[in-house]
Structures are given as structure tokens and as C-alpha cells.
Write a protein that holds these residues in place. Structure first.
Motif, PDB file in Angstrom:
ATOM      1  N   VAL A  11       0.727  -1.262  -0.098  1.00 34.15           N
ATOM      2  CA  VAL A  11      -0.288  -0.248  -0.017  1.00 34.15           C
ATOM      3  C   VAL A  11       0.631   1.606  -0.277  1.00 34.15           C
ATOM      4  O   VAL A  11       1.613   1.564   0.991  1.00 34.15           O
ATOM      5  CB  VAL A  11      -0.634   0.262   0.735  1.00 34.15           C
ATOM      6  CG1 VAL A  11      -2.155   1.070   0.879  1.00 34.15           C
ATOM      7  CG2 VAL A  11      -1.545  -1.337   1.126  1.00 34.15           C
ATOM      8  N   GLU A  14       2.701   3.054   3.107  1.00 34.24           N
ATOM      9  CA  GLU A  14       1.803   2.864   4.437  1.00 34.24           C
ATOM     10  C   GLU A  14       3.034   1.361   4.705  1.00 34.24           C
ATOM     11  O   GLU A  14       2.620   0.833   5.744  1.00 34.24           O
ATOM     12  CB  GLU A  14       0.801   2.570   4.346  1.00 34.24           C
ATOM     13  CG  GLU A  14      -0.121   3.723   4.337  1.00 34.24           C
ATOM     14  CD  GLU A  14      -1.499   3.412   3.853  1.00 34.24           C
ATOM     15  OE1 GLU A  14      -2.448   1.660   4.639  1.00 34.24           O
ATOM     16  OE2 GLU A  14      -2.199   3.834   3.657  1.00 34.24           O
ATOM     17  N   GLU A  44      -5.126  -0.196  -4.042  1.00 34.70           N
ATOM     18  CA  GLU A  44      -4.044   0.986  -3.140  1.00 34.70           C
ATOM     19  C   GLU A  44      -3.366   1.259  -4.636  1.00 34.70           C
ATOM     20  O   GLU A  44      -2.591   1.923  -4.872  1.00 34.70           O
ATOM     21  CB  GLU A  44      -3.463   0.660  -2.111  1.00 34.70           C
ATOM     22  CG  GLU A  44      -4.884   1.013  -1.104  1.00 34.70           C
ATOM     23  CD  GLU A  44      -5.612  -0.750  -1.402  1.00 34.70           C
ATOM     24  OE1 GLU A  44      -5.637  -1.062   0.093  1.00 34.70           O
ATOM     25  OE2 GLU A  44      -5.085  -1.952  -1.802  1.00 34.70           O
ATOM     26  N   ARG A  67      -4.844  -3.137   2.382  1.00 39.00           N
ATOM     27  CA  ARG A  67      -5.535  -2.584   3.781  1.00 39.00           C
ATOM     28  C   ARG A  67      -6.296  -3.348   4.706  1.00 39.00           C
ATOM     29  O   ARG A  67      -6.223  -2.933   6.010  1.00 39.00           O
ATOM     30  CB  ARG A  67      -6.071  -0.968   4.229  1.00 39.00           C
ATOM     31  CG  ARG A  67      -5.120   0.255   3.292  1.00 39.00           C
ATOM     32  CD  ARG A  67      -5.622   1.684   3.228  1.00 39.00           C
ATOM     33  NE  ARG A  67      -5.200   2.352   3.084  1.00 39.00           N
ATOM     34  CZ  ARG A  67      -5.358   3.129   1.930  1.00 39.00           C
ATOM     35  NH1 ARG A  67      -5.846   2.674   1.244  1.00 39.00           N
ATOM     36  NH2 ARG A  67      -4.011   3.872   1.357  1.00 39.00           N
TER      37      ARG A  67
END
Length: 367
Positions: A11, A14, A44, A67
Motif C-alpha cells: 500500500v 504505508e 491501492e 489495507r
């Protein structure tokens, strides 16, 4: 040779060091002759228009939002083998320690560390459970394993019983400084309220195994009182760090996120870079500080002595007094550390990492 790169975990913004690994490795692999790549990315990552997947290398979208940890696992176990087969791949390379457990094609997995065993509080919730189940299973089921350091190779042998002949070491490279203008020192000091004194910088996730509590305890023992700057995304552990710093009377600043310009400015003004981690698969921040000429003091555990060599002051991370003693030595050794650090960092390149990774692909398909 056609290789499907399993990036279902990634992601953007992150994923920390494993995102750096993918972003730096992919274009170097793509430049090697005789190697075709396709990146398998989640929804993502597919939306990131400034990434090597989709630009330097074609991509296929795995229909999950990573996520959500359950979707991540489902994407990796169910969709990645199917999409890799449809893309006519010869090999699946999973870049983040877990991999499809069933596939008709050859599989190679990069296992960055065994922190889920060495420092169990490094991961939380479903991720912790997933690592405990999927990392050992991936090590067993993969045809070959890639690791970043010899220390992780030893850990795989001793903790998981992985045959050492199945493991290849491909050290990571130093990420070049971005083509940005560092934020001026005066602006950073004012905006982040750093004061006028010395600054100690540490760049790491705010998690217990990064050992930042003991770093704060060490700074409290110093005669001089530098400001400690701890950038990084907030975690539940940050509240404990803030409370401990206040109780110790240590001036500590916790910027949640800093731009590339601000980070380069922090490197430029820092008196030293300190990395007290209890366990690291590689320790990229140490090399990144060295490449910028910042004197480094770091832990003497796991991969860090391999990465730092004699270009850093090493300390026992479990002993705040040892950390404080290392910090006291830095002013007298700063010039040596700057010169040795730049030379040490120059030994680690992403081009070399890509060459060693390609060699592991060849071994996997030849087995």
C-alpha cells in the motif's frame, strides 16, 4: 525468463522498508537482459501513477484492497497464482516474507526478517497472526528463499529449520538522495521547535522493538541535552514514548510525517543518527544516514553489524548506559565516522541487489 512479482502487500506510503525494496529493485531488474517482469498489485497500488509498476514494468491488478489483512491474504493465496499463470510467468517472486502456498509454478520468496519470532511485539493483531502462520509455511513451500543479510539466513536455519543451501543473500542498496532542496535549518528548527542545540535523529517505526524507550533513557543520562527527533507515522506506542520523554525531562519531537525536503534538512542539521533497534532484517536507515555523511551509532544486534561494519559506533541496545557512552564518543570520532560511513554505504547498490536476485531466479528455475 518471465517473472511475476507478487506485490499484493504494498500500500503506497504505508509499507515502510518493503515499499522501498520494491520501488528500487523493480527498475533495476527491468534493466537486466533476458528478464521479463509483470507486477501483481492490489487496488491501492494500481492507483499510484508514479510507481515502477505500470511505468517501468506492466501490471496486473489483484482484485483486493490490501489495507484489509484478510483481503491481502486472500489475494495472495487465491488470486496471485491464477493471475501469474494467466500472464505466462515461469516464476513467482513474493517480495514481502509471505507467498502463495499452492501453485504449479516455481516460487521464490524474499523473507526480510523473523521479527515475529525474535521480537513478537513488532506486529499487531491480524498481521501478527498471519506472520506466525504464513512465514514458516512460505519458507517450506518456496523453492528458494532470498534474504537481505547473513544474520537472517542463520535465523531461518536455526529457528525454522530451513536448509541453508536453499537460501540466497542479496543485500539491499542505498536509496539515493531525492532530487530536492533540503529545507533550511532555521526553518526546520522554528517549525519543529527544535531549539538551538544539538539534534539526534532516528528514523524508524514507533514500535516497541525499535527500542526508542531505551534511547530516551540514554539521552537522559547525557551531560548535554540534545533534542531527539523521531519522525514516523503514529502508532499506539507513541503515547508511551511521549510520556517517558516527559518524565525523563528529555526534549523529544515526534513529527508524524516529514516531506523529502524536511528529511534531507534533518539529515543535514543532525549531530548524529542513532538506531537502537533490537532486531532488523537489514537496517536501511543506517546506510541512508551514512550516505549523507551523518555520524552513526547503532545497535550491535541482528544484521546491523553486517551493514554498519566499522563505520558506526556499535552498542548493546539493552543497556541505556552503553547507548549513552556511544553517544558521548561521537563528537571525538565524527570526522572518521563521516568518511567511513560514506565509504561503507557506497558498497551497497540496488544494481548489485538486482544481479544477485536474478542469479537466484536462475537457480530456482534450474533446480
Amino acid at each position: 525468463m518471465r517473472v511475476a512479482l507478487n506485490l499484493v502487500y504494498l500500500v503506497p506510503g504505508e509499507t515502510g522498508g518493503m515499499e522501498v525494496y520494491a520501488r528500487e529493485l523493480i527498475p533495476r531488474l527491468a534493466a537486466l537482459p533476458g528478464l521479463e517482469l509483470v507486477c501483481l498489485v492490489n487496488r491501492e497500488a494500481a492507483a499510484d501513477g508514479d510507481a515502477p509498476w505500470g511505468n517501468a514494468v506492466p501490471l496486473e491488478v489483484v482484485p483486493v484492497h490490501a489495507r484489509n489483512r484478510v483481503e491481502w491474504v486472500r489475494g495472495e493465496q487465491q488470486h496471485v497464482p491464477r493471475i501469474a499463470a494467466a500472464a505466462s510467468a515461469d516464476l513467482i517472486h513474493s517480495l514481502a516474507s509471505t507467498a502463495p502456498l499452492r501453485s504449479a509454478m516455481k516460487r521464490i520468496t524474499t523473507i526480510h526478517d523473523l521479527n515475529y519470532k525474535l521480537v513478537p511485539d513488532a506486529h499487531f493483531g491480524l498481521r501478527a497472526l498471519g506472520m506466525r502462520v504464513l512465514v514458516p509455511a512460505s519458507a517450506r513451500r518456496s523453492d528458494r528463499i532470498l534474504v537481505d543479510a547473513e544474520s537472517t539466513k542463520r535465523d531461518l536455519g536455526s529457528l525454522l529449520g530451513t536448509p541453508l543451501g536453499k537460501i540466497d543473500v542479496a543485500p539491499l542498496g542505498v536509496t539515493p538522495s531525492p532530487p530536492v532542496t533540503p529545507t533550511p535549518e532555521a526553518e526546520l528548527r522554528a517549525r519543529l521547535e527544535l531549539g538551538e542545540g544539538e539534534v539526534l535523529l532516528t528514523v524508524s517505526a514507533k514500535r516497541p522493538h525499535k527500542n526508542l524507550l531505551r534511547l530516551l533513557e540514554a539521552v537522559a543520562l547525557l551531560e548535554s541535552k540534545p533534542t531527539v527527533v523521531l519522525p514516523g507515522y503514529p502508532t499506539p506506542h507513541e503515547a508511551e514514548l511521549r510520556e517517558r520523554a516527559a518524565a525523563l525531562g528529555v526534549r523529544a519531537v515526534f513529527p508524524a510525517w516529514v516531506s523529502a525536503e524536511d528529511l534531507e534538512g534533518l539529515y543535514a542539521l543532525a549531530t548524529a543518527f542513532v538506531f537502537p533497534s533490537l532486531a532488523e532484517g537489514f537496517g536501511l536507515p543506517v546506510l541512508e544516514a551514512m550516505a549523507r555523511g551523518v555520524p552513526v551509532a547503532c545497535s550491535d544486534r541482528s544484521s546491523l553489524p553486517e551493514v554498519a561494519g566499522d563505520a558506526a559506533i556499535l552498542f548493546d541496545p539493552f543497556d541505556p548506559r552503553a547507548i549513552a557512552d556511544a553517544l558521548r564518543r561521537i563528537p571525538g570520532e565524527a570526522e572518521r565516522l563521516r568518511e567511513a560511513g560514506r565509504a561503507q554505504a557506497a558498497r551497497f547498490t540496488w544494481e548489485r541487489c538486482a544481479e544477485l536476485t536474478h542469479a537466484a531466479y536462475v537457480r530456482t528455475l534450474a533446480a
